[in-house]
Write a protein that holds these residues in place. Structure first.
Motif, PDB file in Angstrom:
ATOM      1  N   ASP A  91       0.821  -1.210   0.000  1.00  0.00           N
ATOM      2  CA  ASP A  91       0.000   0.000   0.000  1.00  0.00           C
ATOM      3  C   ASP A  91       0.854   1.259   0.000  1.00  0.00           C
ATOM      4  OD1 ASP A  91      -2.309  -1.527   0.097  1.00  0.00           O
ATOM      5  OD2 ASP A  91      -2.455  -1.452   2.271  1.00  0.00           O
ATOM      6  N   GLY A  92       0.352   2.290  -0.673  1.00  0.00           N
ATOM      7  CA  GLY A  92       1.023   3.576  -0.647  1.00  0.00           C
ATOM      8  C   GLY A  92       0.963   4.191   0.743  1.00  0.00           C
ATOM      9  N   SER A  93       2.115   4.542   1.277  1.00  0.00           N
ATOM     10  CA  SER A  93       2.203   5.133   2.621  1.00  0.00           C
ATOM     11  C   SER A  93       2.838   6.511   2.531  1.00  0.00           C
ATOM     12  CB  SER A  93       3.044   4.242   3.548  1.00  0.00           C
ATOM     13  OG  SER A  93       2.455   2.967   3.704  1.00  0.00           O
ATOM     14  N   VAL A  94       2.228   7.483   3.203  1.00  0.00           N
ATOM     15  CA  VAL A  94       2.796   8.821   3.282  1.00  0.00           C
ATOM     16  C   VAL A  94       3.659   8.890   4.536  1.00  0.00           C
ATOM     17  CG1 VAL A  94       2.319  11.283   3.458  1.00  0.00           C
ATOM     18  CG2 VAL A  94       0.833   9.826   2.067  1.00  0.00           C
ATOM     19  N   SER A 138       5.025  -0.401  -3.519  1.00  0.00           N
ATOM     20  CA  SER A 138       5.729  -1.385  -4.334  1.00  0.00           C
ATOM     21  C   SER A 138       4.844  -1.872  -5.467  1.00  0.00           C
ATOM     22  CB  SER A 138       6.184  -2.580  -3.482  1.00  0.00           C
ATOM     23  OG  SER A 138       7.128  -2.176  -2.518  1.00  0.00           O
ATOM     24  N   VAL A 139       5.489  -2.236  -6.587  1.00  0.00           N
ATOM     25  CA  VAL A 139       4.785  -2.722  -7.769  1.00  0.00           C
ATOM     26  C   VAL A 139       5.466  -3.987  -8.272  1.00  0.00           C
ATOM     27  CG1 VAL A 139       4.119  -2.185 -10.151  1.00  0.00           C
ATOM     28  CG2 VAL A 139       4.081  -0.384  -8.421  1.00  0.00           C
ATOM     29  N   ARG A 175      -2.888  -2.095  -2.240  1.00  0.00           N
ATOM     30  CA  ARG A 175      -2.521  -3.434  -2.677  1.00  0.00           C
ATOM     31  C   ARG A 175      -3.630  -4.048  -3.536  1.00  0.00           C
ATOM     32  NH1 ARG A 175      -1.133  -7.950   1.735  1.00  0.00           N
ATOM     33  NH2 ARG A 175      -3.380  -7.733   2.020  1.00  0.00           N
ATOM     34  N   GLY A 176      -3.225  -4.600  -4.677  1.00  0.00           N
ATOM     35  CA  GLY A 176      -4.186  -5.192  -5.590  1.00  0.00           C
ATOM     36  C   GLY A 176      -4.577  -4.280  -6.734  1.00  0.00           C
ATOM     37  N   ASP A 177      -4.332  -2.966  -6.609  1.00  0.00           N
ATOM     38  CA  ASP A 177      -4.618  -2.034  -7.696  1.00  0.00           C
ATOM     39  C   ASP A 177      -3.669  -2.292  -8.864  1.00  0.00           C
ATOM     40  OD1 ASP A 177      -6.527  -0.829  -6.115  1.00  0.00           O
ATOM     41  OD2 ASP A 177      -5.244   0.854  -5.525  1.00  0.00           O
ATOM     42  N   ARG A 178      -4.116  -2.012 -10.077  1.00  0.00           N
ATOM     43  CA  ARG A 178      -3.255  -2.027 -11.250  1.00  0.00           C
ATOM     44  C   ARG A 178      -2.776  -0.603 -11.501  1.00  0.00           C
ATOM     45  NH1 ARG A 178      -1.224  -6.654 -12.713  1.00  0.00           N
ATOM     46  NH2 ARG A 178      -0.815  -5.671 -14.724  1.00  0.00           N
ATOM     47  N   ILE A 179      -1.505  -0.488 -11.906  1.00  0.00           N
ATOM     48  CA  ILE A 179      -0.922   0.847 -11.973  1.00  0.00           C
ATOM     49  C   ILE A 179       0.069   0.963 -13.116  1.00  0.00           C
ATOM     50  CG2 ILE A 179       1.062   0.407 -10.455  1.00  0.00           C
ATOM     51  CD1 ILE A 179       0.501   3.082  -9.111  1.00  0.00           C
TER      52      ILE A 179
END
Length: 255
Positions: free
Chosen positions: A70-73, A82-83, A111-115
């Motif tokens: 997951d994106g963390s600030v 991470s990808v 997590r699980g998103d496409r990017i």
């Protein structure tokens, strides 16, 4: 009498020469800006993560894959996630500006998103690669479709969630009894306490899930469905929810 050679002579440059010097400076700066905009906006080819080599250090590339962290600030204001594209995993980092834009747009990767994302490669001495975003505009996000709400028959009663299930993923449901919200700047989870037939269970989730809820929390008394991993923290059983789609408000308890 003094010889004129004993004194330095101040020679003023003609105005035309000074104008040409200023013009050259302006053109040089404009050229750098143009090169930056070109590198940011050109149509970059996709690069497979597994094909990245040390010779590609500082190269400007584009990758596509699934978000695995997951994106963390961070406290510094930057962002990291991470990808994985099937050939390897890479960390993607962004600065304070990119983090603010993504957070304001509700585009923090989960997590699980496409990017798809572009940036410059930074390869360390031990050959670990990192992609550094230069612009939030070059991040294309396709959200993971929310999982279907577990049916009543597939849920585990709260009283049956035990230490023996630690590490397993289960679906539960119950009445929202209370909510614990972390204080500003505190790296702590949100906690929903669910109650079902006298049994209680702590359901925890982090800020990325809260962001996915549009920063809106349900009121106590609502019937909540949750799916997550069973964990034990300080001898207390809890359910860790990792994705916003795994936390739902159900209008009727029988559904």
């Amino acid at each position: 009498m003094h010889n004129n050679e004993d004194f330095p002579v101040s020679v003023k440059r003609p105005i035309k020469i000074r104008i040409l010097q200023y013009a050259s400076l302006v053109l040089a700066v404009a050229g750098l800006v143009f090169l930056y905009l070109f590198s940011v906006n050109r149509d970059l080819p996709f690069v497979r993560i597994g094909n990245i080599t040390p010779t590609m250090n500082f190269a400007y590339v584009r990758i596509a894959g699934e978000v695995t962290r997951d994106g963390s600030v961070f406290q510094s204001g930057g962002i990291g996630f991470s990808v994985n594209d099937g050939s390897g995993d890479i960390s993607v980092m962004g600065g304070r500006v990119q983090a603010k834009v993504l957070e304001a747009a509700g585009k923090l990767p989960r997590r699980g998103d496409r990017i798809e994302v572009a940036g410059s490669l930074s390869i360390s001495a031990d050959q670990d690669a990192t992609l550094r975003m230069q612009s939030a505009d070059q991040l294309v996000l396709n959200r993971k479709r929310p999982a279907a709400i577990p049916s009543a028959d597939s849920r585990t009663p709260l009283a049956n969630v035990t230490v023996a299930q630690q590490g397993r993923t289960v679906a539960v449901a119950g009445i929202l009894k209370s909510i614990d919200v972390p204080g500003p700047g505190v790296r702590a989870p949100y906690v929903f306490t669910l109650e079902e037939n006298g049994a209680e269970l702590a359901v925890i989730f982090w800020d990325d899930v809260f962001q996915g809820l549009d920063k809106k929390l349900p009121m106590p008394g609502k019937f909540i469905s949750a799916c997550g991993r069973v964990d034990v923290y300080k001898n207390v059983i809890q359910l860790k929810v990792q994705a916003v789609g795994d936390l739902r408000i159900i209008e009727e308890a029988g559904k």
